[in-house]
Design a protein around this motif. Structure first.
Motif, short mmCIF file in Angstrom:
data_model
loop_
_atom_site.label_atom_id
_atom_site.label_comp_id
_atom_site.label_asym_id
_atom_site.label_seq_id
_atom_site.Cartn_x
_atom_site.Cartn_y
_atom_site.Cartn_z
N PRO A 1 -9.51 9.21 70.51
CA PRO A 1 -9.86 9.90 69.24
C PRO A 1 -10.07 11.39 69.45
N LEU A 2 -8.97 12.11 69.62
CA LEU A 2 -9.00 13.56 69.82
C LEU A 2 -8.09 14.22 68.79
N PRO A 3 -8.26 15.51 68.54
CA PRO A 3 -7.30 16.22 67.69
C PRO A 3 -5.89 16.12 68.28
N THR A 4 -4.91 16.18 67.43
CA THR A 4 -3.53 15.96 67.88
C THR A 4 -3.09 16.93 68.97
N PRO A 5 -3.29 18.24 68.85
CA PRO A 5 -2.87 19.13 69.95
C PRO A 5 -3.57 18.81 71.27
N VAL B 1 -2.14 15.51 72.73
CA VAL B 1 -0.82 15.67 73.36
C VAL B 1 -0.96 16.36 74.72
N ALA B 2 -1.77 17.38 74.81
CA ALA B 2 -1.95 18.09 76.08
C ALA B 2 -2.57 17.16 77.13
N VAL B 3 -3.57 16.40 76.74
CA VAL B 3 -4.19 15.46 77.69
C VAL B 3 -3.19 14.41 78.14
N SER B 4 -2.34 13.93 77.23
CA SER B 4 -1.34 12.92 77.58
C SER B 4 -0.35 13.45 78.61
N LEU B 5 0.15 14.66 78.42
CA LEU B 5 1.10 15.22 79.36
C LEU B 5 0.47 15.47 80.73
N LEU B 6 -0.74 15.98 80.73
CA LEU B 6 -1.42 16.21 82.01
C LEU B 6 -1.71 14.90 82.73
#
Length: 375
Positions: free
Chosen positions: A296-300, A303-308
């Motif tokens: 449950p995070l803001p979309t930007p 996405v950044a956490v997912s890529l990292l």
């Protein structure tokens, strides 16, 4: 000139102007009969609140006259039709006169049905627009993400692929076939085509055919074993759609959905044609990326956490398999494709069935070509 007294003309035979005439009965013309027929076909507020029109007796005259009383029940439809045909010029707004809601809504429905042949008005609005269209009109987003439960299923399926890849190709086929079946069913449902058993079966059969071709030809011949069934299935879909008796729009829509579903199911065979170590890295990276995206995070930020997280998982699994730092590139690239598939499964107010089919399979299926190319 004669000397005979004046004799009045004799009346016509059978006619006595002084004879008592019976009361005249109202005669209905063609338009009145048509209105009467329309009046009693549907339930409008006139038929419920007004009593039937009684015929009025004509006054006694020297000649019978036919009375045409104006029916009270047709005043409002006639006025509404005249207002629709000749709209009044805009005037300064005035305070509306309170009127019962049931009477106004029923009167408008009666006027439309009598003048244009439309059905009665509905209180829920236009039922022919979709939820996504209504959301756009209201300024809301039609995107609903699958959530944590589909992400857990994606992670489980990705871990099965990552563990089965180093064992053998035949072990990898088992979770891969499940992935292809869920991909075919989810894509058709995502496009609003359900049930579509023939299309789902055709797309799934294309994926299985590509799997068999890769197993027979080997990983070295994987490009030809995958692209060959893809071309054959496109032609087969064209032939089947040309033989369909549906209307042209339906056939074109079914053609595009079947070709896309078959292509996705066949492209998923890229896991079988790639290096086992690359499959383990890519599948693990997709599993971590989808789980991070469901937080449950803001979309930007999500996405950044997912890529990292995917890049970190690629480095970790790549270190265990011998790929080293190349695992970070494979993991990050697979995560980008997985997020694209995740976004596709979230579009246009998807149902729960879409979330547990397309939402589970599309992130892994979209990552297969990258894993195959970068291995």
């Amino acid at each position: 000139m004669t000397n005979q007294p004046y004799e009045p003309y004799e009346p016509y035979e059978g006619y006595d102007p002084y004879q008592q005439q019976p009361p005249a009965q109202p005669q209905w013309g063609y338009e009145e009969q048509q209105y009467a027929t329309q009046q009693w076909q549907g339930q409008t507020w006139e038929t419920q609140t007004h009593a039937p029109v009684q015929a009025a007796a004509a006054p006694q005259t020297t000649a019978p006259e036919t009375a045409y009383p104006a029916p009270q029940s047709y005043e409002r439809p006639y006025v509404a039709e005249q207002q629709q045909a000749h709209p009044a010029p805009p005037q300064r707004p005035q305070a509306p006169t309170p009127e019962p809601a049931s009477s106004s809504s029923s009167a408008s429905a009666s006027a439309e049905s009598a003048g244009q042949g439309y059905g009665p008005a509905t209180l829920a609005g236009n039922a022919r627009i979709t939820d996504a269209q209504r959301a756009r009109l209201e300024g809301r987003s039609p995107i609903i993400e699958p959530g944590m439960q589909p992400a857990l299923l994606t992670a489980l399926l990705g871990l099965l692929l990552a563990v089965a890849a180093p064992i053998s190709s035949y072990a990898l086929v088992v979770p891969l076939v499940v992935l292809q079946a869920v991909t075919a069913a989810g894509w058709f449902r995502l496009n609003g085509m359900w049930p579509a058993r023939q299309g789902i079966a055709l797309a799934f059969l294309g994926g299985v055919t590509a799997d068999v071709a890769v197993l027979v030809a080997g990983r070295d011949q994987a490009p030809a074993a995958i692209l060959g069934p893809l071309g054959i299935w496109v032609l087969l879909t064209l032939v089947l759609q040309l033989r369909s008796h549906a209307d042209p729009d339906t056939r074109m829509y079914g053609l595009m959905a079947t070709v896309a579903s078959s292509a996705l199911a066949i492209i998923a065979t890229g896991f079988l044609g790639a290096d086992p170590d690359a499959v383990s890295v890519g599948a693990a990276a997709v599993a971590v990326a989808v789980l991070a995206r469901a937080l449950p995070l803001p979309t930007p930020a999500s996405v950044a956490v997912s890529l990292l997280a995917a890049a970190g998982a690629g480095i970790a699994v790549g270190g265990m398999t011998g790929l080293g730092t190349k695992g970070a590139l494979i993991g990050a690239s697979a995560a980008v494709c997985a997020l694209v598939g995740h976004r596709a499964a979230s579009y246009d107010y998807p149902s729960r069935f879409v979330h547990f089919t397309a939402g589970v399979a599309l992130p892994l299926t979209a990552a297969a070509p990258v894993v195959w190319i970068l291995h």
